[in-house]
Design a protein around this motif. Structure first.
Motif, PDB file in Angstrom:
ATOM      1  N   GLY B  80     -38.626  25.603 -34.042  1.00  0.00           N
ATOM      2  CA  GLY B  80     -38.144  25.865 -32.690  1.00  0.00           C
ATOM      3  C   GLY B  80     -37.577  24.621 -32.037  1.00  0.00           C
ATOM      4  N   ILE B  81     -38.357  23.535 -32.077  1.00  0.00           N
ATOM      5  CA  ILE B  81     -37.903  22.298 -31.428  1.00  0.00           C
ATOM      6  C   ILE B  81     -36.660  21.754 -32.108  1.00  0.00           C
ATOM      7  CG2 ILE B  81     -38.527  19.901 -30.942  1.00  0.00           C
ATOM      8  CD1 ILE B  81     -41.409  20.874 -30.582  1.00  0.00           C
ATOM      9  N   GLY B  82     -36.658  21.780 -33.451  1.00  0.00           N
ATOM     10  CA  GLY B  82     -35.498  21.302 -34.189  1.00  0.00           C
ATOM     11  C   GLY B  82     -34.250  22.091 -33.843  1.00  0.00           C
ATOM     12  N   THR B  83     -34.407  23.423 -33.716  1.00  0.00           N
ATOM     13  CA  THR B  83     -33.250  24.261 -33.400  1.00  0.00           C
ATOM     14  C   THR B  83     -32.729  23.957 -31.999  1.00  0.00           C
ATOM     15  OG1 THR B  83     -34.231  25.976 -34.763  1.00  0.00           O
ATOM     16  CG2 THR B  83     -32.422  26.630 -33.346  1.00  0.00           C
ATOM     17  N   ILE B  84     -33.677  23.820 -31.053  1.00  0.00           N
ATOM     18  CA  ILE B  84     -33.242  23.580 -29.669  1.00  0.00           C
ATOM     19  C   ILE B  84     -32.527  22.237 -29.556  1.00  0.00           C
ATOM     20  CG2 ILE B  84     -34.068  23.133 -27.323  1.00  0.00           C
ATOM     21  CD1 ILE B  84     -36.296  25.199 -27.925  1.00  0.00           C
ATOM     22  N   LEU B  85     -33.154  21.190 -30.129  1.00  0.00           N
ATOM     23  CA  LEU B  85     -32.545  19.854 -30.050  1.00  0.00           C
ATOM     24  C   LEU B  85     -31.204  19.824 -30.767  1.00  0.00           C
ATOM     25  CD1 LEU B  85     -35.355  17.201 -30.635  1.00  0.00           C
ATOM     26  CD2 LEU B  85     -34.025  17.604 -28.575  1.00  0.00           C
ATOM     27  N   GLY B  86     -31.203  20.342 -32.013  1.00  0.00           N
ATOM     28  CA  GLY B  86     -29.976  20.323 -32.805  1.00  0.00           C
ATOM     29  C   GLY B  86     -28.891  21.158 -32.144  1.00  0.00           C
ATOM     30  N   GLY B  87     -29.275  22.336 -31.650  1.00  0.00           N
ATOM     31  CA  GLY B  87     -28.304  23.206 -30.996  1.00  0.00           C
ATOM     32  C   GLY B  87     -27.746  22.561 -29.739  1.00  0.00           C
ATOM     33  N   GLY B  88     -28.629  21.959 -28.934  1.00  0.00           N
ATOM     34  CA  GLY B  88     -28.173  21.334 -27.682  1.00  0.00           C
ATOM     35  C   GLY B  88     -27.202  20.196 -27.943  1.00  0.00           C
ATOM     36  N   LEU B  89     -27.609  19.278 -28.831  1.00  0.00           N
ATOM     37  CA  LEU B  89     -26.739  18.147 -29.140  1.00  0.00           C
ATOM     38  C   LEU B  89     -25.454  18.624 -29.806  1.00  0.00           C
ATOM     39  CD1 LEU B  89     -29.211  15.407 -30.385  1.00  0.00           C
ATOM     40  CD2 LEU B  89     -27.593  15.219 -28.508  1.00  0.00           C
ATOM     41  N   TYR B 133     -43.500  16.003 -38.802  1.00  0.00           N
ATOM     42  CA  TYR B 133     -42.270  16.553 -38.238  1.00  0.00           C
ATOM     43  C   TYR B 133     -41.127  16.644 -39.244  1.00  0.00           C
ATOM     44  CZ  TYR B 133     -45.026  15.458 -34.175  1.00  0.00           C
ATOM     45  OH  TYR B 133     -46.052  15.390 -33.281  1.00  0.00           O
ATOM     46  N   ASP B 134     -41.451  16.555 -40.542  1.00  0.00           N
ATOM     47  CA  ASP B 134     -40.431  16.581 -41.582  1.00  0.00           C
ATOM     48  C   ASP B 134     -39.554  17.821 -41.453  1.00  0.00           C
ATOM     49  OD1 ASP B 134     -39.294  15.562 -44.026  1.00  0.00           O
ATOM     50  OD2 ASP B 134     -40.166  17.306 -44.979  1.00  0.00           O
ATOM     51  N   TYR B 135     -40.200  18.948 -41.325  1.00  0.00           N
ATOM     52  CA  TYR B 135     -39.451  20.201 -41.297  1.00  0.00           C
ATOM     53  C   TYR B 135     -38.569  20.295 -40.045  1.00  0.00           C
ATOM     54  CZ  TYR B 135     -38.449  25.116 -41.743  1.00  0.00           C
ATOM     55  OH  TYR B 135     -37.796  26.299 -41.863  1.00  0.00           O
ATOM     56  N   GLY B 136     -39.105  19.830 -38.917  1.00  0.00           N
ATOM     57  CA  GLY B 136     -38.328  19.857 -37.684  1.00  0.00           C
ATOM     58  C   GLY B 136     -37.061  19.018 -37.792  1.00  0.00           C
ATOM     59  N   ALA B 137     -37.169  17.844 -38.433  1.00  0.00           N
ATOM     60  CA  ALA B 137     -35.997  16.983 -38.583  1.00  0.00           C
ATOM     61  C   ALA B 137     -34.954  17.656 -39.467  1.00  0.00           C
ATOM     62  CB  ALA B 137     -36.410  15.638 -39.180  1.00  0.00           C
ATOM     63  N   MET B 138     -35.439  18.339 -40.524  1.00  0.00           N
ATOM     64  CA  MET B 138     -34.494  19.024 -41.404  1.00  0.00           C
ATOM     65  C   MET B 138     -33.752  20.115 -40.658  1.00  0.00           C
ATOM     66  SD  MET B 138     -35.311  20.691 -45.063  1.00  0.00           S
ATOM     67  CE  MET B 138     -35.494  22.398 -44.638  1.00  0.00           C
ATOM     68  N   ILE B 139     -34.479  20.894 -39.849  1.00  0.00           N
ATOM     69  CA  ILE B 139     -33.853  21.976 -39.097  1.00  0.00           C
ATOM     70  C   ILE B 139     -32.904  21.409 -38.045  1.00  0.00           C
ATOM     71  CG2 ILE B 139     -34.350  23.844 -37.456  1.00  0.00           C
ATOM     72  CD1 ILE B 139     -34.879  24.547 -40.340  1.00  0.00           C
ATOM     73  N   PHE B 140     -33.262  20.250 -37.493  1.00  0.00           N
ATOM     74  CA  PHE B 140     -32.359  19.592 -36.548  1.00  0.00           C
ATOM     75  C   PHE B 140     -31.013  19.310 -37.211  1.00  0.00           C
ATOM     76  CE2 PHE B 140     -30.471  15.585 -35.218  1.00  0.00           C
ATOM     77  CZ  PHE B 140     -30.204  15.848 -33.889  1.00  0.00           C
ATOM     78  N   ILE B 141     -31.061  18.701 -38.410  1.00  0.00           N
ATOM     79  CA  ILE B 141     -29.811  18.387 -39.117  1.00  0.00           C
ATOM     80  C   ILE B 141     -29.012  19.659 -39.353  1.00  0.00           C
ATOM     81  CG2 ILE B 141     -28.807  17.393 -41.208  1.00  0.00           C
ATOM     82  CD1 ILE B 141     -31.370  15.831 -41.608  1.00  0.00           C
ATOM     83  N   LEU B 142     -29.721  20.691 -39.846  1.00  0.00           N
ATOM     84  CA  LEU B 142     -29.045  21.950 -40.197  1.00  0.00           C
ATOM     85  C   LEU B 142     -28.374  22.573 -38.977  1.00  0.00           C
ATOM     86  CD1 LEU B 142     -28.542  24.128 -42.315  1.00  0.00           C
ATOM     87  CD2 LEU B 142     -30.720  25.130 -41.718  1.00  0.00           C
ATOM     88  N   THR B 143     -29.139  22.694 -37.892  1.00  0.00           N
ATOM     89  CA  THR B 143     -28.593  23.367 -36.709  1.00  0.00           C
ATOM     90  C   THR B 143     -27.467  22.577 -36.087  1.00  0.00           C
ATOM     91  OG1 THR B 143     -30.844  24.084 -36.310  1.00  0.00           O
ATOM     92  CG2 THR B 143     -29.262  24.534 -34.586  1.00  0.00           C
ATOM     93  N   PHE B 144     -27.668  21.258 -35.976  1.00  0.00           N
ATOM     94  CA  PHE B 144     -26.624  20.412 -35.394  1.00  0.00           C
ATOM     95  C   PHE B 144     -25.322  20.600 -36.168  1.00  0.00           C
ATOM     96  CE2 PHE B 144     -24.192  16.509 -35.258  1.00  0.00           C
ATOM     97  CZ  PHE B 144     -24.099  16.299 -33.901  1.00  0.00           C
ATOM     98  N   ASN B 145     -25.459  20.524 -37.508  1.00  0.00           N
ATOM     99  CA  ASN B 145     -24.281  20.617 -38.357  1.00  0.00           C
ATOM    100  C   ASN B 145     -23.579  21.965 -38.208  1.00  0.00           C
ATOM    101  OD1 ASN B 145     -22.540  19.787 -40.324  1.00  0.00           O
ATOM    102  ND2 ASN B 145     -24.157  19.031 -41.639  1.00  0.00           N
ATOM    103  N   LEU B 146     -24.367  23.044 -38.252  1.00  0.00           N
ATOM    104  CA  LEU B 146     -23.769  24.378 -38.169  1.00  0.00           C
ATOM    105  C   LEU B 146     -23.094  24.586 -36.823  1.00  0.00           C
ATOM    106  CD1 LEU B 146     -26.361  26.734 -39.883  1.00  0.00           C
ATOM    107  CD2 LEU B 146     -24.168  25.949 -40.747  1.00  0.00           C
ATOM    108  N   VAL B 147     -23.768  24.160 -35.750  1.00  0.00           N
ATOM    109  CA  VAL B 147     -23.220  24.402 -34.416  1.00  0.00           C
ATOM    110  C   VAL B 147     -21.959  23.587 -34.205  1.00  0.00           C
ATOM    111  CG1 VAL B 147     -23.644  24.048 -31.953  1.00  0.00           C
ATOM    112  CG2 VAL B 147     -25.393  25.097 -33.372  1.00  0.00           C
ATOM    113  N   VAL B 148     -21.994  22.318 -34.615  1.00  0.00           N
ATOM    114  CA  VAL B 148     -20.862  21.458 -34.317  1.00  0.00           C
ATOM    115  C   VAL B 148     -19.624  21.879 -35.114  1.00  0.00           C
ATOM    116  CG1 VAL B 148     -21.126  19.532 -35.941  1.00  0.00           C
ATOM    117  CG2 VAL B 148     -20.364  19.089 -33.633  1.00  0.00           C
ATOM    118  N   VAL B 149     -19.799  22.332 -36.373  1.00  0.00           N
ATOM    119  CA  VAL B 149     -18.613  22.745 -37.124  1.00  0.00           C
ATOM    120  C   VAL B 149     -18.164  24.156 -36.751  1.00  0.00           C
ATOM    121  CG1 VAL B 149     -18.980  21.187 -39.080  1.00  0.00           C
ATOM    122  CG2 VAL B 149     -19.899  23.499 -39.152  1.00  0.00           C
ATOM    123  N   SER B 150     -19.114  25.011 -36.366  1.00  0.00           N
ATOM    124  CA  SER B 150     -18.709  26.352 -35.924  1.00  0.00           C
ATOM    125  C   SER B 150     -17.897  26.263 -34.643  1.00  0.00           C
ATOM    126  CB  SER B 150     -19.926  27.233 -35.657  1.00  0.00           C
ATOM    127  OG  SER B 150     -20.750  27.268 -36.766  1.00  0.00           O
ATOM    128  N   GLY B 151     -18.213  25.249 -33.829  1.00  0.00           N
ATOM    129  CA  GLY B 151     -17.511  25.063 -32.557  1.00  0.00           C
ATOM    130  C   GLY B 151     -16.015  24.916 -32.754  1.00  0.00           C
TER     131      GLY B 151
END
Lengths: 370, 370
Positions: B80-89, B133-151
């Motif tokens: 959840g936290i990784g998605t929110i942070l990654g998605g926001g950034l 927080y290993d998993y959270g960091a991974m999800i952060f990378i994933l979400t950030f990447n997907l959101v920024v390129v989908s944009g």
């Protein structure tokens, strides 16, 4: 401008000494792989080929890129096999459900999701499967589930499955390229070096132990129990060794390691070293007990004890060298006979101390390596 | 029909004794969670709400549902936290890139993917972050990447991010519901029981060790080295204990464990028990050495030695009981004074054996628990 450059390079040098360079290289490699895979979105001709499925390539890179090359390869192969199996079974179930039609369709889909999900989850809990194929089983569940439920909505299940598999393949190829070909972090190298350096750790602990015993009280306090730390690190290295050996098995032929290299031997050597570490730690606590002979009584033992200890430490270091350089241990016979001679000497000298039987143990442990 | 039922129940009973029931329950729970989350595809009104994003709910369930409740909760919160942070950034970077436009757009996206990806990967390699927080960091990378390129492609980045977050939330809720409310597997319970049972393991090893010593040759061979196995299992339990404590920290208040329960104490007790196990293993190898006194000399020691050993084993069992029932250790003083008395007796009796200093060690170890 020059002073600026100098300060930057100074900063980099300081930072380099502080952090492990390998971590920085790994991070940069991941960044490059992410940019490469993002090109499928950024470059129009590529995007027209794969479309929204490029998402799966990004996901693959993020999820399977691990620190060790073997771990990346293992996860990638697991992901590929899991996707193919899950996709294939999912397609079959979806086609079957479509032929039934009506409410039976949904019921069959729900039932197959439950059965395959529960069975694959159970298999993930079996230790031998968990160790090597945990990730593959997870991907199997995920792909099966996605394919079988998408089949209800989208007509062309086969197309979806094929496109996703292709993009996962692209992501995997990018990972393998950056992980294995550019500054690879081999788990096998790490295992090799860490097993060899354990000999050094145990050897220096034995020396430190003995020096502490024959030192005067003041010096002793200064030294503290640094030596035991090394031994304890050896003692608790089992799970890390097993992890590295597990990754090393996935790694292809490279450098000095051939195909079907005997990684199990490393685990066995580690096991023996852990037993030796147990002996050293308990020897240490024996020597620290208040029932030890007084300083005067210790005098005559100093020389033979130090000689046996330094010989043990030397033998361990030789073993380390021979493992590092991957050559036969040449001086084995010589060391053993010398150790035996010293033990006899020690037994004659100090029948009342309990040092001898413990040293005997160490010898046995050393002998078991040879 | 009855015979059929009987054979089925017999089969179930046999099967139940063979496999760990908890694993079967866990598998069934995962199956149920998967069916529940698949309902978003299977039931039309639900599908109309979420659409293709239901995929993210399925993915969430498959990926975060772990064996222990604490692990599931920890992974879910991380996700959840990784998605929110990654998605926001990611949204911010995408909006920024859109305002620049042209080629600068793609360059900025590529640059941000590299920088955030490399930085988050580096943070994953720092041990303290990796542990929790290993998993959270991974999800952060994933979400950030997907959101920024989908944009770059889809106009409404915000909508995509919001919908995905909502479906991940649904998946998380289903996991929490099935994992925590139906037959939960608490890591905290497992840690509690496993630490307590280590006392039993070490206690029985001490007894077995002593019995083996005073037995005749024939009996000894029969027994083998079963006792040492328990001790070695205790010795190598460090990584499992740490894993369980890590999960237990994520678990909410339940049963006998309150908020901010001191899980570190369990790790400390485990550490002390491992030291005691080291002592027992080396005591054992001392006793097996050929330099031990002959049978006749052993006779007078039999009684005091067995009494001290059985007292040690009894004390360890009492400690186990008091940990299991979570009450104060009542008889501590009594045990300590008795042990001291026996040691004095033993010292007077056998000044030439090396048993006493080792037993002293054990006492010290026992004393350190109290």
């Amino acid at each position: 401008f020059r002073s600026y450059l100098a300060s930057v390079s100074g900063f980099i040098r300081e930072w380099r000494s502080k952090y492990d360079m390998r971590r920085v290289i790994h991070s940069i490699k991941v960044g490059i792989a992410l940019v490469l895979v993002s090109l499928f979105y950024l470059v129009n001709p590529l995007y027209n080929q794969v479309g929204e499925n490029a998402m799966w390539a990004i996901m693959t890179v993020v999820v399977i890129f691990e620190f060790y090359a073997g771990a990346t390869l293992g996860k990638g192969i697991n992901r590929g096999i899991g996707t193919i199996l899950g996709g294939g079974l999912g397609c079959m179930a979806a086609v079957l459900a479509q032929q039934i039609g009506g409410v039976g369709n949904s019921v069959l889909v729900g039932f197959s999701v439950f059965v395959f999900g529960a069975a694959a989850t159970y298999s993930r809990l079996i230790p031998s499967i968990k160790r090597r194929y945990d990730y593959g089983a997870m991907i199997f569940i995920l792909t099966f589930n996605l394919v079988v439920v998408s089949g209800l909505r989208a007509g062309q299940v086969m197309d979806i499955a094929r496109d996703r598999l292709a993009t996962i393949g692209i992501g995997f190829a990018i990972c393998i390229f950056t992980s294995l070909l550019v500054f690879p972090n081999w788990a096998s190298d790490e295992l090799h070096v860490s097993v060899a350096s354990k000999f050094e750790d145990v050897g220096s602990s034995i020396e430190g132990c003995m020096e502490g015993y024959f030192m005067s009280g003041n010096e002793k306090e200064k030294q503290g129990s640094n030596n035991c730390k090394n031994c304890k690190a050896v003692l608790h290295s089992k799970s890390k060794d097993e992890m590295l050996a597990n990754f090393a098995r996935w790694e292809p032929w490279h450098g000095k390691f051939g195909f079907s290299y005997p990684w199990n031997k490393y685990l066995q050597i580690g096991e023996n070293l852990r037993e030796l570490a147990v002996t050293v730690i308990s020897l240490r606590s024996c020597l620290e007990s208040p029932r030890q002979p007084t300083k005067n009584l210790r005098e005559p033992m100093t020389e033979p004890c130090s000689s046996v200890m330094s010989m043990l430490a030397w033998a361990l270091r030789e073993l380390r060298e021979s493992i590092m350089k991957m050559r036969r241990f040449q001086v084995g016979e010589e060391v053993l006979s010398k150790l035996k001679a010293v033990r006899v000497e020690l037994t004659l000298l100090t029948p009342q101390t309990m040092l001898a039987p413990l040293q005997k143990d160490e010898e046995l442990a050393v002998a078991s390596f040879l």
